[in-house]
Design an enzyme around this catalytic site. Structure first.
Site, short mmCIF file in Angstrom:
data_model
loop_
_atom_site.label_atom_id
_atom_site.label_comp_id
_atom_site.label_asym_id
_atom_site.label_seq_id
_atom_site.Cartn_x
_atom_site.Cartn_y
_atom_site.Cartn_z
N SER A 54 -16.77 1.99 -6.06
CA SER A 54 -16.13 3.26 -6.40
C SER A 54 -15.70 4.01 -5.14
CB SER A 54 -17.10 4.11 -7.23
OG SER A 54 -18.35 4.22 -6.59
N GLU B 235 -14.58 7.93 -3.55
CA GLU B 235 -14.64 9.39 -3.75
C GLU B 235 -13.49 10.08 -3.00
OE1 GLU B 235 -18.54 11.25 -3.67
OE2 GLU B 235 -17.72 12.79 -2.36
N ASP C 34 -23.97 24.09 -3.29
CA ASP C 34 -24.62 24.93 -2.27
C ASP C 34 -24.13 26.35 -2.37
OD1 ASP C 34 -26.31 23.10 -0.87
OD2 ASP C 34 -24.47 22.11 -0.23
N PHE D 206 -21.54 16.67 9.73
CA PHE D 206 -21.91 16.43 8.32
C PHE D 206 -23.36 15.94 8.25
CE2 PHE D 206 -17.60 14.95 6.29
CZ PHE D 206 -17.12 16.23 6.39
N HIS E 32 -20.49 2.97 -3.24
CA HIS E 32 -19.63 4.14 -3.46
C HIS E 32 -19.12 4.58 -2.08
CE1 HIS E 32 -18.25 7.85 -5.46
NE2 HIS E 32 -18.74 8.53 -4.43
P1 FAD Z 1 -30.60 19.57 -7.16
O1 FAD Z 1 -30.85 18.24 -7.78
O2 FAD Z 1 -30.71 20.76 -8.02
O3 FAD Z 1 -31.63 19.70 -5.94
C1 FAD Z 1 -31.47 20.67 -4.92
C2 FAD Z 1 -32.84 20.94 -4.27
O4 FAD Z 1 -33.66 21.64 -5.19
C3 FAD Z 1 -33.63 19.67 -3.92
O5 FAD Z 1 -34.38 19.92 -2.75
C4 FAD Z 1 -34.55 19.48 -5.12
O6 FAD Z 1 -35.72 18.76 -4.80
C5 FAD Z 1 -34.87 20.95 -5.45
N1 FAD Z 1 -35.19 21.15 -6.87
C6 FAD Z 1 -34.58 20.60 -7.93
N2 FAD Z 1 -35.11 21.06 -9.09
C7 FAD Z 1 -36.08 21.95 -8.72
C8 FAD Z 1 -36.98 22.79 -9.45
N3 FAD Z 1 -37.02 22.79 -10.79
N4 FAD Z 1 -37.82 23.58 -8.73
C9 FAD Z 1 -37.81 23.59 -7.36
N5 FAD Z 1 -36.96 22.81 -6.63
C10 FAD Z 1 -36.13 22.01 -7.30
N6 FAD Z 1 -21.42 19.46 -3.34
C11 FAD Z 1 -20.33 20.14 -3.78
O7 FAD Z 1 -20.24 21.36 -3.59
N7 FAD Z 1 -19.31 19.49 -4.43
C12 FAD Z 1 -19.34 18.16 -4.69
O8 FAD Z 1 -18.43 17.61 -5.29
C13 FAD Z 1 -20.49 17.41 -4.23
N8 FAD Z 1 -20.58 16.09 -4.45
C14 FAD Z 1 -21.70 15.41 -4.05
C15 FAD Z 1 -21.79 14.05 -4.32
C16 FAD Z 1 -22.93 13.33 -3.91
C17 FAD Z 1 -23.00 11.86 -4.23
C18 FAD Z 1 -23.98 13.98 -3.22
C19 FAD Z 1 -25.18 13.21 -2.77
C20 FAD Z 1 -23.89 15.34 -2.95
C21 FAD Z 1 -22.76 16.07 -3.37
N9 FAD Z 1 -22.64 17.44 -3.12
C22 FAD Z 1 -21.52 18.13 -3.55
C23 FAD Z 1 -23.67 18.18 -2.38
C24 FAD Z 1 -24.72 18.87 -3.29
O9 FAD Z 1 -24.10 19.85 -4.08
C25 FAD Z 1 -25.76 19.51 -2.38
O10 FAD Z 1 -26.50 18.52 -1.72
C26 FAD Z 1 -26.67 20.54 -3.04
O11 FAD Z 1 -27.41 21.20 -2.00
C27 FAD Z 1 -27.71 19.94 -3.98
O12 FAD Z 1 -27.16 19.51 -5.12
P2 FAD Z 1 -28.02 18.60 -6.14
O13 FAD Z 1 -27.20 18.40 -7.33
O14 FAD Z 1 -28.58 17.43 -5.46
O15 FAD Z 1 -29.21 19.66 -6.44
#
Ligand code: FAD
Length: 296
Positions: free
Chosen positions: A15, A17, A109, A220, A270
């Site tokens: 895939s 991105e 973020d 990054f 990916h």
């Molecule tokens: P989460 O899974 O919510 O986790 C974030 C943090 O919170 C982690 O430390 C986790 O352990 C903690 N956490 C989760 N649940 C809880 C809870 N219930 N209580 C306490 N702590 C908790 N960013 C963008 O803006 N746009 C994009 O398109 C984008 N694409 C991405 C694609 C990939 C493949 C990856 C790996 C990252 C991408 N990101 C993107 C970055 C991502 O948005 C950031 O890394 C963001 O800080 C965390 O998102 P997440 O979905 O992993 O968060």
């Protein structure tokens, strides 16, 4: 086609991105890149979503164009932190109505330029809340992917924490995961072991970042906590102002990294393309004989 269903059949996934460009020229260039990369018959392509919803319309329009103008399966990234639940549901309804079946559910973020930012009342605070929202509002219409972090998310105090909250996303209904970029495969293998011990059984697809601009990747990598091996730094730093040499070393490195991953039975690869095709095409050409047959 739903990515989760394809992966369930044991199909090896390749895939790519992309990010939504800001200008018509950027969009033209992106579609030229897509034209080159679609010859590799990717399992899917994905389009990122700007922090804080800043690319809401642009992401949607690129996803729609790819879906309508090509045969490619496309996944829309969606971040929840800056949206109300109603807004998220509207965005998802629109994707459903234009025929999109795959969402990468992310938290996103807090925007850097808004230090006083507070999530809207009742917002999804974490990605797991978005996965739950998708499943409760849309059932199985979408295949849902989530992010994972072989070296730990910068906000996670340790790997136990990392795996615990990753598992929550899986239990909430995620079908597969794509990892943050990493350059040392041992972090990925150790992460897989931790996940397996925790009972996580979804495909965890490694995210590969071909290095074409070392200064940018250093930035990054330090932001997302990805370790760059010293041996790679030693090769890159003396040539970091020479784009051709950087790209040559970057492609060589990514080929070796992918070869090792393929020898270790990964479910897919990916590629973070940064909207360019050259490096990804070169890497693919070098590893294609190691890639398992990809009949859907
Ligand atoms: P989460 O899974 O919510 O986790 C974030 C943090 O919170 C982690 O430390 C986790 O352990 C903690 N956490 C989760 N649940 C809880 C809870 N219930 N209580 C306490 N702590 C908790 N960013 C963008 O803006 N746009 C994009 O398109 C984008 N694409 C991405 C694609 C990939 C493949 C990856 C790996 C990252 C991408 N990101 C993107 C970055 C991502 O948005 C950031 O890394 C963001 O800080 C965390 O998102 P997440 O979905 O992993 O968060």
């Amino acid at each position: 086609m739903k990515i989760g269903d394809i992966l369930k059949r044991g199909v090896f996934s390749v895939s790519f991105e992309f990010f939504p460009p800001k200008t018509p020229e950027g969009e033209r260039q992106l579609f030229e890149t897509i034209e080159h990369l679609r010859r590799l018959k990717p399992t899917f392509v994905s389009v990122t979503y700007g922090a804080g919803g800043s690319t809401r319309d642009r992401t949607r329009n690129i996803v729609k164009r790819i879906h309508e103008e090509t045969e490619l399966t496309v996944m829309a990234h969606l971040t929840c932190i800056a949206h109300t639940k109603e807004e998220l549901i509207d965005i998802l309804k629109d994707y459903r109505d234009i025929g999109i079946e795959n969402i990468l559910a992310l938290r996103g973020d807090v925007p850097h330029d808004k230090p006083d930012f507070r999530p809207p009342e009742g917002a999804c605070r974490y990605a797991v809340d978005l996965v739950r929202l998708i499943r409760s509002e849309f059932g199985d219409h979408f295949s849902v992917g989530v992010a994972s972090y072989p070296e730990g998310h910068p906000e996670s105090p340790n790997m136990e924490w990392e795996v615990r909250f990753f598992k929550e996303k899986v239990s909430a209904g995620a079908d597969f995961s794509i990892t943050q970029m990493f350059f040392d495969n041992s972090y990925y293998y150790e992460f897989l072991e931790l996940c397996s011990k925790a009972g996580i059984d979804i495909p965890i697809i490694p995210g590969i970042m071909p290095i074409t601009n070392f200064k940018q990747i250093k930035k990054f990598a330090s932001m997302c906590g990805a370790t760059i091996p010293q041996s790679l730094i030693d090769r890159m730093e003396p040539v970091e102002n020479d784009p051709k040499e950087v790209a040559k070393i970057g492609v060589e490195f990514a080929i070796k990294q992918c070869e090792d991953l393929l020898h270790n039975g990964v479910p897919g690869l990916h590629f973070y393309t940064l909207n360019r095709s050259k490096a990804t095409l070169e890497i693919y050409e070098a590893i294609k004989d190691l890639i398992p047959a990809r009949v859907r």
